[in-house]
Design a protein around this motif. Structure first.
Motif, PDB file in Angstrom:
ATOM      1  N   GLY A   1      27.023  -2.927  83.626  1.00 53.15           N
ATOM      2  CA  GLY A   1      27.646  -2.476  82.392  1.00 53.15           C
ATOM      3  C   GLY A   1      26.680  -1.701  81.528  1.00 53.15           C
ATOM      4  N   VAL A   2      27.197  -1.135  80.461  1.00 56.07           N
ATOM      5  CA  VAL A   2      26.366  -0.435  79.494  1.00 56.07           C
ATOM      6  C   VAL A   2      25.544  -1.473  78.729  1.00 56.07           C
ATOM      7  CG1 VAL A   2      28.045  -0.480  77.589  1.00 56.07           C
ATOM      8  CG2 VAL A   2      26.414   1.422  77.784  1.00 56.07           C
ATOM      9  N   GLN A   3      24.404  -1.049  78.212  1.00 52.67           N
ATOM     10  CA  GLN A   3      23.516  -1.990  77.528  1.00 52.67           C
ATOM     11  C   GLN A   3      24.261  -2.726  76.414  1.00 52.67           C
ATOM     12  OE1 GLN A   3      20.179  -0.471  75.219  1.00 52.67           O
ATOM     13  NE2 GLN A   3      18.886  -2.120  75.988  1.00 52.67           N
ATOM     14  N   GLY A   4      24.121  -4.040  76.408  1.00 53.39           N
ATOM     15  CA  GLY A   4      24.738  -4.877  75.392  1.00 53.39           C
ATOM     16  C   GLY A   4      26.137  -5.353  75.717  1.00 53.39           C
ATOM     17  N   ASP A   5      26.674  -4.975  76.890  1.00 48.40           N
ATOM     18  CA  ASP A   5      28.066  -5.318  77.197  1.00 48.40           C
ATOM     19  C   ASP A   5      28.174  -6.361  78.308  1.00 48.40           C
ATOM     20  OD1 ASP A   5      30.810  -5.300  76.952  1.00 48.40           O
ATOM     21  OD2 ASP A   5      31.094  -3.532  78.219  1.00 48.40           O
ATOM     22  N   GLU A   6      27.436  -7.456  78.174  1.00 50.33           N
ATOM     23  CA  GLU A   6      27.592  -8.561  79.112  1.00 50.33           C
ATOM     24  C   GLU A   6      28.989  -9.146  79.068  1.00 50.33           C
ATOM     25  OE1 GLU A   6      23.137  -8.785  78.155  1.00 50.33           O
ATOM     26  OE2 GLU A   6      24.967  -8.056  77.202  1.00 50.33           O
ATOM     27  N   ARG A   7      29.639  -9.045  77.932  1.00 50.83           N
ATOM     28  CA  ARG A   7      30.967  -9.652  77.796  1.00 50.83           C
ATOM     29  C   ARG A   7      31.949  -9.097  78.829  1.00 50.83           C
ATOM     30  NH1 ARG A   7      33.333 -12.727  73.863  1.00 50.83           N
ATOM     31  NH2 ARG A   7      35.600 -12.881  74.077  1.00 50.83           N
ATOM     32  N   THR A   8      31.965  -7.784  79.015  1.00 50.44           N
ATOM     33  CA  THR A   8      32.868  -7.196  80.010  1.00 50.44           C
ATOM     34  C   THR A   8      32.538  -7.702  81.412  1.00 50.44           C
ATOM     35  OG1 THR A   8      33.284  -5.212  78.699  1.00 50.44           O
ATOM     36  CG2 THR A   8      33.615  -5.025  81.076  1.00 50.44           C
ATOM     37  N   LEU A   9      31.251  -7.806  81.737  1.00 50.63           N
ATOM     38  CA  LEU A   9      30.864  -8.316  83.058  1.00 50.63           C
ATOM     39  C   LEU A   9      31.385  -9.734  83.263  1.00 50.63           C
ATOM     40  CD1 LEU A   9      27.148  -7.111  83.438  1.00 50.63           C
ATOM     41  CD2 LEU A   9      29.260  -5.948  84.100  1.00 50.63           C
ATOM     42  N   LEU A  10      31.251 -10.572  82.252  1.00 46.78           N
ATOM     43  CA  LEU A  10      31.700 -11.958  82.374  1.00 46.78           C
ATOM     44  C   LEU A  10      33.214 -12.049  82.483  1.00 46.78           C
ATOM     45  CD1 LEU A  10      29.239 -13.534  79.784  1.00 46.78           C
ATOM     46  CD2 LEU A  10      29.270 -14.005  82.250  1.00 46.78           C
ATOM     47  N   GLU A  11      33.925 -11.234  81.727  1.00 47.52           N
ATOM     48  CA  GLU A  11      35.397 -11.253  81.800  1.00 47.52           C
ATOM     49  C   GLU A  11      35.879 -10.856  83.196  1.00 47.52           C
ATOM     50  OE1 GLU A  11      36.362 -10.214  77.092  1.00 47.52           O
ATOM     51  OE2 GLU A  11      36.294  -8.615  78.595  1.00 47.52           O
ATOM     52  N   VAL A  12      35.286  -9.812  83.739  1.00 51.47           N
ATOM     53  CA  VAL A  12      35.655  -9.397  85.091  1.00 51.47           C
ATOM     54  C   VAL A  12      35.262 -10.460  86.108  1.00 51.47           C
ATOM     55  CG1 VAL A  12      35.178  -7.720  86.910  1.00 51.47           C
ATOM     56  CG2 VAL A  12      35.623  -6.935  84.590  1.00 51.47           C
ATOM     57  N   ALA A  13      34.105 -11.062  85.920  1.00 50.73           N
ATOM     58  CA  ALA A  13      33.659 -12.104  86.853  1.00 50.73           C
ATOM     59  C   ALA A  13      34.628 -13.285  86.868  1.00 50.73           C
ATOM     60  CB  ALA A  13      32.257 -12.572  86.476  1.00 50.73           C
ATOM     61  N   PHE A  14      35.113 -13.689  85.696  1.00 50.77           N
ATOM     62  CA  PHE A  14      36.116 -14.763  85.647  1.00 50.77           C
ATOM     63  C   PHE A  14      37.372 -14.358  86.433  1.00 50.77           C
ATOM     64  CE2 PHE A  14      34.132 -16.814  81.807  1.00 50.77           C
ATOM     65  CZ  PHE A  14      34.214 -18.134  82.246  1.00 50.77           C
ATOM     66  N   GLU A  15      37.788 -13.112  86.259  1.00 51.02           N
ATOM     67  CA  GLU A  15      39.001 -12.658  86.924  1.00 51.02           C
ATOM     68  C   GLU A  15      38.828 -12.635  88.438  1.00 51.02           C
ATOM     69  OE1 GLU A  15      42.293  -9.080  86.446  1.00 51.02           O
ATOM     70  OE2 GLU A  15      40.236  -8.726  85.774  1.00 51.02           O
ATOM     71  N   VAL A  16      37.709 -12.140  88.899  1.00 44.73           N
ATOM     72  CA  VAL A  16      37.443 -12.052  90.334  1.00 44.73           C
ATOM     73  C   VAL A  16      37.265 -13.440  90.934  1.00 44.73           C
ATOM     74  CG1 VAL A  16      35.737 -11.270  92.012  1.00 44.73           C
ATOM     75  CG2 VAL A  16      36.500  -9.719  90.219  1.00 44.73           C
ATOM     76  N   GLU A  17      36.564 -14.324  90.217  1.00 41.38           N
ATOM     77  CA  GLU A  17      36.368 -15.691  90.708  1.00 41.38           C
ATOM     78  C   GLU A  17      37.701 -16.404  90.894  1.00 41.38           C
ATOM     79  OE1 GLU A  17      33.467 -19.413  89.492  1.00 41.38           O
ATOM     80  OE2 GLU A  17      34.623 -18.422  87.908  1.00 41.38           O
TER      81      GLU A  17
END
Length: 459
Positions: free
Chosen positions: A433-449
């Protein structure tokens, strides 16, 4: 395949689940620590520890969100009373007189520290192997590497000895072992967590602290507690408990910045993940160009060589040991820097520009999907200190081909274990993700998991 999961106080719970049971008084911190020590002893064949486990764990803040949850800390971070060996066999390591910043932070969250874990010398390699000591072994198949540099931590989490463990990442050292052992590994944005003291002095700060976990929930909860955004001008991550309804534009990168080939099984995991994201309603398109300076791979090796040189020159050694007694990679990189040191100023200038180059990738996408590594997990010996340096460096750079960019750019990236090799080992896929946007990574990770749950050794 070996693991320590059993019907004890730890059970199969992740760290969030264990902390909840402690708060409910279903189980005590002492019972969890005892179970972790028993499991660690059972996993001695993995050679994931530095020294023995602590008979009396270092107890964290009982008001913290992870109060009573046992963990381990990588042996390049200080824990009071324990030596910090940096993965080297020749360092003169003395017991630390105080907790380092990582230990202080994790203890403030309530974790109890029960051991320190292995890393290759100075964390420079991508496999946790040593000149004379036994290598750290992968619990999925003990003939294979557990990755590096946070290899010992990854081995113990994957094997079920502890639910979560400390790692740090200067070129892939959280994401690589996560990919090798079937874990969730998030390298955060620069400044998201405490910085090691050395990093504050370097011209390009590339190391980020973090954790390896078995669940997205644990990773999200850790960062909700550990976030230093307010002090670092980053957007706060906040509490992430599940996927977002927002559909994303996902760009897929198949070839590393180094330009080398990616193996078939790794690409199959990437393609399967891209297809899954498309089924979930995201827009997925291949990125044909990556706006990174063509000299980046060589520049990163040059900077890596500079770090090896500094560490070789400044680290206290055992009596009678010389600079030539460090392992193959340290000596080879330091020698390389001596020959090319005149390039360092221009290398640093270009690396500092990499943040802007990286950010430009996100003009038309919200997320980037790529492999973590250039090929599947190798057998032990492939990245052994006994391999001649030139061959070692070629193997290392073709393997750890996708991860260094995020360290230089200061951007977040996460490995998820979404593939499986023909040898039966996990294959990681990376979300960036773009710097500072861990939130999007985590949201997608929850969805994929949720959509494609990955196996753990508990299964």
């Amino acid at each position: 395949m070996t693991h320590a999961f059993t019907d004890d106080a730890l059970g199969r719970d992740d760290a969030v689940g264990l902390a909840l049971r402690v708060r409910r008084r279903d189980v005590s911190a002492g019972e969890l620590a005892s179970a972790a020590l028993s499991r660690i002893e059972k996993m001695a064949e993995l050679d994931a520890l530095v020294g023995p486990p602590l008979a009396t764990p270092v107890v964290g803040d009982q008001a913290g969100p992870f109060a009573g949850v046992p963990t381990v800390i990588k042996d390049n971070s200080d824990v009071r009373g324990l030596p910090t060996g940096q993965g080297s066999e020749i360092i003169r390591a003395r017991p630390a007189d105080r907790h380092g910043p990582v230990a202080r932070e994790m203890l403030s969250m309530g974790f109890g520290v029960v051991a320190k874990t292995t890393l290759p010398e100075f964390g420079l390699s991508a496999s946790t192997e040593f000149p004379t000591r036994p290598p750290t072994r992968n619990p999925w198949n003990t003939e294979y590497s557990t990755g590096a540099s946070s290899g010992g931590s990854a081995a113990l989490v994957a094997a079920g000895a502890v639910p979560l463990a400390h790692g740090n990442d200067g070129g892939g050292s959280i994401r690589i072992p996560a990919a090798c052992t079937g874990l969730v590994g998030l390298k955060p944005s620069r400044g998201r967590f405490v910085l090691p003291a050395l990093e504050k002095l370097l011209p390009v700060a590339i190391v980020s602290e973090g954790v390896l976990t078995r669940s997205v929930r644990d990773t999200a909860a850790f960062w909700a507690a550990a976030d230093h955004a307010s002090a670092r001008r980053l957007r706060p991550i906040g509490t992430v408990t599940g996927p977002s309804a927002r559909r994303l534009r996902v760009g897929v990168i198949r070839q590393s910045p180094a330009g080398g080939p990616t193996d078939v099984e790794t690409l199959a995991a990437l393609d399967d993940t891209a297809a899954l994201l498309a089924r979930l309603g995201h827009t997925v398109d291949e990125m044909t160009t990556v706006p990174i300076d063509q000299r980046f791979p060589e520049d990163f090796v040059e900077y890596w060589s500079f770090l090896a040189y500094v560490l070789q020159k400044t680290t206290p050694r055992l009596e009678g040991r010389t600079e030539r007694d460090f392992d193959t990679l340290t000596v080879g990189l330091a020698d390389r820097f001596r020959r090319t040191r005149y390039r360092l100023p221009s290398v640093v200038r270009r690396l500092r520009r990499a943040s802007a180059d990286y950010a430009s990738m996100f003009a038309s996408v919200d997320l980037v999907l790529s492999p973590v590594l250039g090929h599947t997990t190798p057998r032990l010996g492939h990245l052994s200190p006994h391999v001649p340096f030139d061959e070692y460096l070629e193997r290392l750079t073709s393997y750890a081909a996708f991860t260094p960019l995020h360290n230089v750019a200061g951007a977040p990236a996460m490995s998820l274990p979404l593939g499986r090799s023909s040898a039966g080992l996990p294959v990681g896929v990376m979300f960036s993700g773009v710097q500072g946007d861990e939130r999007t990574l985590l949201e997608v990770a929850f969805e994929v998991e949720d959509a494609a749950p990955w196996r753990s050794l508990a299964d």
